[in-house]
Design a protein around this motif. Sequence first.
Motif, PDB file in Angstrom:
ATOM      1  N   PHE A 214      -9.197  30.229 -13.174  1.00  0.00           N
ATOM      2  CA  PHE A 214      -8.165  31.229 -12.835  1.00  0.00           C
ATOM      3  C   PHE A 214      -7.821  31.023 -11.369  1.00  0.00           C
ATOM      4  O   PHE A 214      -8.544  31.420 -10.486  1.00  0.00           O
ATOM      5  N   LYS A 215      -6.656  30.338 -11.165  1.00  0.00           N
ATOM      6  CA  LYS A 215      -6.349  29.825  -9.821  1.00  0.00           C
ATOM      7  C   LYS A 215      -5.630  30.824  -8.933  1.00  0.00           C
ATOM      8  O   LYS A 215      -5.737  30.755  -7.714  1.00  0.00           O
ATOM      9  N   ARG A 216      -4.847  31.733  -9.554  1.00  0.00           N
ATOM     10  CA  ARG A 216      -4.055  32.640  -8.716  1.00  0.00           C
ATOM     11  C   ARG A 216      -4.952  33.729  -8.139  1.00  0.00           C
ATOM     12  O   ARG A 216      -5.927  34.135  -8.765  1.00  0.00           O
ATOM     13  N   VAL A 217      -4.558  34.232  -6.971  1.00  0.00           N
ATOM     14  CA  VAL A 217      -5.450  35.138  -6.249  1.00  0.00           C
ATOM     15  C   VAL A 217      -5.528  36.533  -6.870  1.00  0.00           C
ATOM     16  O   VAL A 217      -6.579  37.178  -6.812  1.00  0.00           O
ATOM     17  N   PHE A 218      -4.440  37.002  -7.489  1.00  0.00           N
ATOM     18  CA  PHE A 218      -4.434  38.399  -7.959  1.00  0.00           C
ATOM     19  C   PHE A 218      -4.493  38.513  -9.483  1.00  0.00           C
ATOM     20  O   PHE A 218      -4.101  37.593 -10.207  1.00  0.00           O
ATOM     21  N   GLY A 220      -3.571  39.365 -13.240  1.00  0.00           N
ATOM     22  CA  GLY A 220      -2.320  39.111 -13.936  1.00  0.00           C
ATOM     23  C   GLY A 220      -1.766  37.730 -13.602  1.00  0.00           C
ATOM     24  O   GLY A 220      -0.594  37.457 -13.861  1.00  0.00           O
ATOM     25  N   ASN A 221      -2.603  36.869 -13.006  1.00  0.00           N
ATOM     26  CA  ASN A 221      -2.170  35.525 -12.600  1.00  0.00           C
ATOM     27  C   ASN A 221      -0.958  35.562 -11.692  1.00  0.00           C
ATOM     28  O   ASN A 221       0.023  34.852 -11.915  1.00  0.00           O
ATOM     29  N   ILE A 222      -1.008  36.435 -10.675  1.00  0.00           N
ATOM     30  CA  ILE A 222       0.082  36.436  -9.700  1.00  0.00           C
ATOM     31  C   ILE A 222      -0.482  36.164  -8.297  1.00  0.00           C
ATOM     32  O   ILE A 222      -1.688  36.197  -8.092  1.00  0.00           O
ATOM     33  N   GLY A 223       0.466  35.892  -7.368  1.00  0.00           N
ATOM     34  CA  GLY A 223       0.053  35.583  -5.996  1.00  0.00           C
ATOM     35  C   GLY A 223      -0.176  34.105  -5.829  1.00  0.00           C
ATOM     36  O   GLY A 223      -0.049  33.329  -6.780  1.00  0.00           O
ATOM     37  N   PRO A 224      -0.499  33.716  -4.598  1.00  0.00           N
ATOM     38  CA  PRO A 224      -0.651  32.279  -4.313  1.00  0.00           C
ATOM     39  C   PRO A 224      -1.845  31.641  -5.027  1.00  0.00           C
ATOM     40  O   PRO A 224      -2.776  32.337  -5.442  1.00  0.00           O
ATOM     41  N   VAL A 332     -17.310  34.815 -11.532  1.00  0.00           N
ATOM     42  CA  VAL A 332     -16.296  35.575 -10.797  1.00  0.00           C
ATOM     43  C   VAL A 332     -16.534  35.336  -9.307  1.00  0.00           C
ATOM     44  O   VAL A 332     -17.655  35.515  -8.822  1.00  0.00           O
ATOM     45  N   VAL A 333     -15.471  34.905  -8.627  1.00  0.00           N
ATOM     46  CA  VAL A 333     -15.594  34.576  -7.199  1.00  0.00           C
ATOM     47  C   VAL A 333     -15.326  35.822  -6.357  1.00  0.00           C
ATOM     48  O   VAL A 333     -14.348  36.541  -6.587  1.00  0.00           O
ATOM     49  N   LEU A 334     -16.213  36.074  -5.390  1.00  0.00           N
ATOM     50  CA  LEU A 334     -15.989  37.140  -4.413  1.00  0.00           C
ATOM     51  C   LEU A 334     -15.456  36.475  -3.145  1.00  0.00           C
ATOM     52  O   LEU A 334     -16.101  35.570  -2.605  1.00  0.00           O
ATOM     53  N   ALA A 335     -14.260  36.908  -2.726  1.00  0.00           N
ATOM     54  CA  ALA A 335     -13.581  36.216  -1.624  1.00  0.00           C
ATOM     55  C   ALA A 335     -13.442  37.119  -0.399  1.00  0.00           C
ATOM     56  O   ALA A 335     -13.498  38.348  -0.507  1.00  0.00           O
ATOM     57  N   SER A 336     -13.228  36.475   0.751  1.00  0.00           N
ATOM     58  CA  SER A 336     -13.016  37.202   2.007  1.00  0.00           C
ATOM     59  C   SER A 336     -11.641  37.864   2.004  1.00  0.00           C
ATOM     60  O   SER A 336     -10.679  37.301   1.466  1.00  0.00           O
ATOM     61  N   GLY A 337     -11.538  39.031   2.642  1.00  0.00           N
ATOM     62  CA  GLY A 337     -10.249  39.732   2.747  1.00  0.00           C
ATOM     63  C   GLY A 337      -9.203  38.825   3.365  1.00  0.00           C
ATOM     64  O   GLY A 337      -9.438  38.248   4.417  1.00  0.00           O
ATOM     65  N   GLY A 338      -8.060  38.673   2.704  1.00  0.00           N
ATOM     66  CA  GLY A 338      -6.991  37.824   3.235  1.00  0.00           C
ATOM     67  C   GLY A 338      -6.914  36.454   2.586  1.00  0.00           C
ATOM     68  O   GLY A 338      -5.861  35.837   2.552  1.00  0.00           O
ATOM     69  N   TYR A 339      -8.064  35.959   2.049  1.00  0.00           N
ATOM     70  CA  TYR A 339      -8.058  34.645   1.384  1.00  0.00           C
ATOM     71  C   TYR A 339      -7.057  34.677   0.233  1.00  0.00           C
ATOM     72  O   TYR A 339      -6.999  35.673  -0.461  1.00  0.00           O
ATOM     73  N   PRO A 340      -6.244  33.637  -0.023  1.00  0.00           N
ATOM     74  CA  PRO A 340      -6.259  32.290   0.553  1.00  0.00           C
ATOM     75  C   PRO A 340      -5.486  32.151   1.865  1.00  0.00           C
ATOM     76  O   PRO A 340      -5.320  31.026   2.336  1.00  0.00           O
ATOM     77  N   GLY A 341      -5.026  33.269   2.431  1.00  0.00           N
ATOM     78  CA  GLY A 341      -4.405  33.207   3.755  1.00  0.00           C
ATOM     79  C   GLY A 341      -5.495  33.349   4.813  1.00  0.00           C
ATOM     80  O   GLY A 341      -6.636  32.951   4.592  1.00  0.00           O
ATOM     81  N   LYS A 342      -5.132  33.944   5.944  1.00  0.00           N
ATOM     82  CA  LYS A 342      -6.094  34.097   7.054  1.00  0.00           C
ATOM     83  C   LYS A 342      -7.146  35.138   6.706  1.00  0.00           C
ATOM     84  O   LYS A 342      -6.830  36.143   6.079  1.00  0.00           O
ATOM     85  N   MET A 411     -14.155  42.393   1.021  1.00  0.00           N
ATOM     86  CA  MET A 411     -14.426  41.645  -0.229  1.00  0.00           C
ATOM     87  C   MET A 411     -13.347  41.915  -1.286  1.00  0.00           C
ATOM     88  O   MET A 411     -12.982  43.051  -1.515  1.00  0.00           O
ATOM     89  N   HIS A 412     -12.835  40.852  -1.874  1.00  0.00           N
ATOM     90  CA  HIS A 412     -11.933  41.061  -3.010  1.00  0.00           C
ATOM     91  C   HIS A 412     -12.190  40.039  -4.095  1.00  0.00           C
ATOM     92  O   HIS A 412     -12.705  38.946  -3.846  1.00  0.00           O
ATOM     93  N   PHE A 413     -11.862  40.451  -5.317  1.00  0.00           N
ATOM     94  CA  PHE A 413     -12.099  39.571  -6.470  1.00  0.00           C
ATOM     95  C   PHE A 413     -11.149  39.987  -7.579  1.00  0.00           C
ATOM     96  O   PHE A 413     -10.557  41.066  -7.524  1.00  0.00           O
ATOM     97  N   ARG A 414     -10.976  39.114  -8.532  1.00  0.00           N
ATOM     98  CA  ARG A 414     -10.126  39.453  -9.681  1.00  0.00           C
ATOM     99  C   ARG A 414     -10.938  40.235 -10.700  1.00  0.00           C
ATOM    100  O   ARG A 414     -12.089  39.932 -10.945  1.00  0.00           O
ATOM    101  N   THR A 415     -10.287  41.243 -11.291  1.00  0.00           N
ATOM    102  CA  THR A 415     -10.999  42.064 -12.275  1.00  0.00           C
ATOM    103  C   THR A 415     -10.678  41.610 -13.705  1.00  0.00           C
ATOM    104  O   THR A 415     -11.142  42.204 -14.664  1.00  0.00           O
TER     105      THR A 415
END
Length: 420
Positions: A214-218, A220-224, A332-342, A411-415
């Motif tokens: 699941f490549k998109r950041v948000f 519903g498969n939306i975002g970069p 499920v990947v837990l990502a830094s706030g702002g990723y894949p941007g700054k 922290m953010h992740f896809r649900t």
Amino acid sequence: MKILMVGGGGREHALIKKLKESRYAPEIICAPGNGGIACDARCFDVSAEDISGMVKLAKRENVDLVFVAPDNPLADGMVDELEVEGIRAFGPTKAAAQIEASKVFAKNLMKKYGIPTAGYEVFDNPQAALEYIKSKNEFPTVIKADGLAFGKGVIIAQSMSEAETAISSLMEDKIFGESGSRIVIEQYITGPEVSVLAFCDGKTVKPMVSSMDFKRVFDGNIGPNTGGMGTISPNPYYTDEIAEICMEKIFAPTVRAMAEEGRPFKGCLYFGLMLTDDGPKVIEYNSRFGDPETQVVMPRLKTDLVDIINAVIDEKLDEIDIEWDNGAAACVVLASGGYPGKFEKGMIIKGLDKSGGAEGVTVYHAGTKLSDGRFLTSSGRVLGITATAPTVDEALEIAYAHIGKISFNGMHFRTDIGKC
Ligand code: AMP
Ligand code: GLY
């Protein structure tokens, strides 16, 4: 037996954990590693891209084998340099790693050997590229940088103005450096995507169990696009019938083509596939294990990974049976706030212990640092919470339940991993 793992992400952590299960009980060291990997392997401060530094480390530590996991050192010839020094290495040579490092090479290979992929044209002149897109006037259209671009070199342009922006940033502003000097313009195709990693020894190809990234950041498969926000294995769309077609039309022909081109592929070849109405097509090849695909595929491997690595290097893959667990895995990947941007680094991670998990859960560290006994965030993708269970749904439930215990600022992740 002593093994040096090159790299420092979630993929390398998953490979190391699997190697630690080997009956040969290898000693594992890693460079550069990360905070979580340091709990499983002695880590050394050598960059994954530092070829001479890595060769020196391998010699100094007298390792029996080097496993080169990331794309850049493979593309730059780390395996070739290790072999020159008489050190056994897992991974393709520089010539074979071109299958990922140059999209033009990969597309031309597929055209020459009749391997199904989206139609395309290659351009090294921005004006000619724009004229071609204008004359076709079909949107969306897909624009790809030829070279490695941190997984961000693919732009799906919805309009002429988006195509203009993409081409000028790739070819004129050179946001990915020389990777964008040549581009591929590709037909937009649709269908479910499947990742299949395969062991190859130059002649024989043995696909691993399938997965879905699941490549998109948000939700519903939306975002970069990101490097991957989560994965499941098996991929529900990848039936036995499709697997057979892929073997006949894609996997075996690719390995034969590489051998015929004088670039036998040894290592892990990653097939990024799209299941179109017209049959399965190759979206991309990678010359390495995928991240976070490895995190759901390795937990399902039953055969000793050291035996497989040796079979690949010694070109005896046909002599080994590779067994897989019939169940499922989810990450499920837990990502830094702002990723894949700054994003900011150095956030304290709460809820982790050094053993890294609970029943059925493994926490793979992707971007962490150990400082005064505490884990801090150090990259965009921070952790991959992985669970195994009889079904994908159960694995997801266990992984998501475990996420409730972990937190860090931003922290953010896809649900909805595995659900859409
Ligand atoms: P890649 O980095 O090559 O995996 O591409 C990133 C994503 O772009 C893929 O996972 C697909 O979702 C999408 N993509 C790449 N090529 C095409 C294509 N020809 N048609 C439609 N989507 C594509
Ligand atoms: N998850 C996609 C990749 O490893 O390239």
